[in-house]
Design a protein around this motif. Structure first.
Motif: not given
Length: 657
Positions: A252-257
């Motif tokens: 999820l954090l990778q997609a937000l980044a």
């Protein structure tokens, strides 16, 4: 023989076997060794932190046949009977089941009689806050002035419910919750002794699920061993606890980044297949954002205990700090508002969509590549601007440039009139009397001066540079260009030394990942000396809490593979025996041979890594100040503009690398 649960089997029997609560143990040990015993003690804290255990050990210390001390023998009849729970002079009372005043009166009827076997008659009242007001009132007089052979040990999980009259008659000790790090260390020790295979990631899940209680952690470990069939794996523990897969949270954090909505919803779909608790998923997301924010401010605090140190560094470099703070706040608010959503998944998805859509505007992007080392984008000099630019620090306003230009023109000599003096990109017209602008077709290298100003230099030896500037040949600007390039190179070197122009906030952000120094092939234990220890420390790659301890260690002596260290007493509050074992393991891995470490708290007289780092910083700062003081550009600014150098404001650029 029936199976005994881990929480009972590994219950400490001596003070030195206790895990944590050093502030309580130190007071009790000193009181026992110095003979300064109080008649009533109150132990307060959450469940499973050691209240009853400390009380039983204290009762054992008071009644040991070898004498009152902080180290009971553990072999005499009194110690064995107390450990087995059948010592006649240790009266354990469950206040939750004996709340009536009649029970308290019956209990106090035997206070006046001397102990039967032991030295003291010890009343251990557990969950004392459950007593009624009448019971407290009946207990007050005896609690204030008991017979000399009576000791009261009270334990409670809710001290706020106790009357102040009871609190004022007791020595109060507030036991702290166990940190996940301490719980994991103790579970690792217990499982190694029990010879149970385990994964470190699983222990961290158990440590966080225990919520500060060591007994809960031991009970969950028993459950995990049964669930895993004699072993503890991270996947099985996560399934047992219903925890969120950490890998999905990082997705999820990778997609937000990456600001990718497709990747974001793909990760949500993968998470939904596990039927998760979306409130727990938001909590895990907020926890990772908190770790990223800390890593951006303190890169040395990144700990790879959870096995995700590399991911943490990567995301700390890719997500701007402003976005991290915004995402964290959105996660907290979404967790609060999740019960109001039509369904938990839609509330979770809306929180992620807000993170993706509402980002701070006008904030510079995180640099994806290394910063340029020079001003390569600066355009080369053209024939329309053959003037030599004076090396100077970038002015803060056009007014300073105007003042500098006026002063330079006022001090010009006749021999310099023929030399070009127009700046590269002047935002104003040079203030000269009777200036006649050159027409468009005229060659741009002709000096734009009135004849009266040009005649005096023709009667004197004119410098070569001025003669070439006055000729219309196309090659005439070449010496000027060379001089411009030389001055520009000098300016770049000066800016690189003193860094007078600060970097923008986004570019000035510390580098997200510091490469860990690799161990040299020639590192040998027999070459380690007290003098070489501070320099060797930088190659170990120590991080986390152990870094705060080892950074202030002084190597006193080395005998073969035995290293004796002294820890600066100013940092003794951070020390625990666990760090001694962890440092020994780290050094053993580094030198590829077994190493034994002994750490003693005391006064440091030699050099530690912390002192070496401080001395290095001072030397760099002194060198930076000396470089500024001797810089000709600084002298020129002081003479012409009245600038003043503030030594206290100087910082070394080496500290930011």
């Amino acid at each position: 023989m029936s199976y005994q649960v881990l929480a009972r089997k590994w219950r400490p029997r001596l003070f030195r076997e206790m895990v944590g609560q050093e502030h309580v143990l130190q007071a009790l040990i000193n009181a026992l060794d110095n003979g300064r015993l109080h008649h009533a003690y109150l132990f307060a804290g959450t469940r499973g932190v050691g209240k009853t255990t400390i009380a039983r050990i204290l009762a054992k210390c008071l009644n040991c046949e070898s004498g009152v001390s902080s180290e009971p023998c553990g072999q005499c009849a009194a110690c064995c009977e107390i450990a087995e729970g059948r010592f006649v002079d240790l009266i354990e009372v469950d206040a939750a089941s004996r709340t009536k005043v009649e029970d308290t009166r019956e209990l106090l009827e035997n206070v006046q009689y001397a102990p039967t076997r032991g030295r003291y008659k010890v009343y251990l009242i557990d969950e004392v806050h459950m007593l009624s007001n009448s019971s407290f009132n009946a207990l007050l007089k005896t609690l204030e002035e008991p017979p000399p052979h009576v000791k009261f040990l009270l334990a409670t999980t809710d001290p706020q419910k106790l009357p102040v009259t009871v609190l004022s008659r007791c020595l109060q000790f507030n036991l702290k919750n166990m940190t996940p790090e301490r719980v994991v260390e103790h579970l690792r020790f217990v499982l190694e002794q029990e010879m149970v295979p385990f994964e470190t990631g699983a222990l961290w899940h158990l440590g966080r699920a225990a919520d500060g209680s060591m007994r809960d952690a031991m009970s969950l470990t028993d459950q995990a061993i049964a669930f895993g069939g004699g072993k503890i794996s991270e996947a099985e523990v996560r399934a047992m606890l219903g925890s969120i897969d950490a890998g999905l949270v990082w997705k999820l954090l990778q997609a937000l980044a990456e600001e990718s909505a497709a990747s974001l919803f793909a990760a949500v779909e993968e998470l939904a297949q596990q039927a998760p608790d979306y409130s727990a998923a938001l909590a895990e997301l907020a926890n990772n954002l908190h770790r990223i924010a800390v890593a951006q401010v303190l890169p040395q605090s990144v700990d790879n205990a959870l096995g995700d140190g590399e991911r943490l560094r990567e995301h700390a470099a890719r997500i701007a700090p402003e976005n991290v703070q915004l995402y964290y706040q959105m996660a907290l608010l979404a967790r609060r508002d999740l019960p109001l959503a039509p369904d938990p998944r839609s509330g979770f998805e809306m929180a992620l969509l807000r993170m993706l859509a509402f980002r701070p505007q006008g904030v510079a992007e995180i640099p994806r590549a290394s910063l340029p080392q020079d001003n390569a984008a600066e355009p080369p000099p053209t024939v329309q601007q053959p003037a030599v630019q004076q090396p100077a620090v970038q002015p803060e306003s056009a007014a300073l440039e105007v003042a500098a230009e006026k002063k330079r023109l006022a001090d010009v000599t006749p021999a310099e009139v023929g030399a070009p003096a127009v700046d590269d990109t002047p935002p104003w017209e040079p203030p000269r009397a009777a200036v006649t602008p050159a027409p468009e077709p005229v060659a741009p290298h002709v000096v734009d001066e009135p004849p009266a100003a040009v005649e005096p230099p023709q009667q004197q030896p004119v410098p070569e540079m001025a003669v070439e500037a006055a000729q219309p040949a196309p090659q005439s600007p070449q010496p000027v260009a060379d001089q411009r390039a030389t001055l520009r190179e000098q300016l770049r070197q000066q800016v690189a030394q003193v860094e007078s122009a600060p970097l923008p906030p986004q570019e000035a952000r510390p580098k997200p990942q510091q490469p860990v120094a690799e161990k040299p092939a020639s590192a040998r234990l027999d070459a380690l000396t007290p003098g070489s220890w501070p320099a060797l420390y930088g190659q170990l790659g120590v991080s986390g809490i152990l870094h705060s301890i080892a950074f202030h260690l002084e190597l006193v002596v080395r005998q073969d593979n035995i290293l004796s260290f002294t820890l600066d007493e100013s940092y003794s509050s951070l020390y625990d025996e666990v760090h001694q074992r962890r440092l020994a393991d780290l050094l053993s891995d580094f030198f590829q041979q077994p190493v034994t470490v002994y750490i003693q708290v005391g006064q440091v007289r030699g050099t530690t890594p912390a002192r070496l780092a401080a001395a290095t910083r001072e030397a760099r700062l002194a060198a930076a100040r000396d470089a500024l003081s001797a810089d000709p550009l600084v002298h020129e600014l002081q003479q012409e503009l009245g600038a003043e150098l503030l030594p206290d404001s100087v910082e070394s650029l080496a500290e930011a690398d």
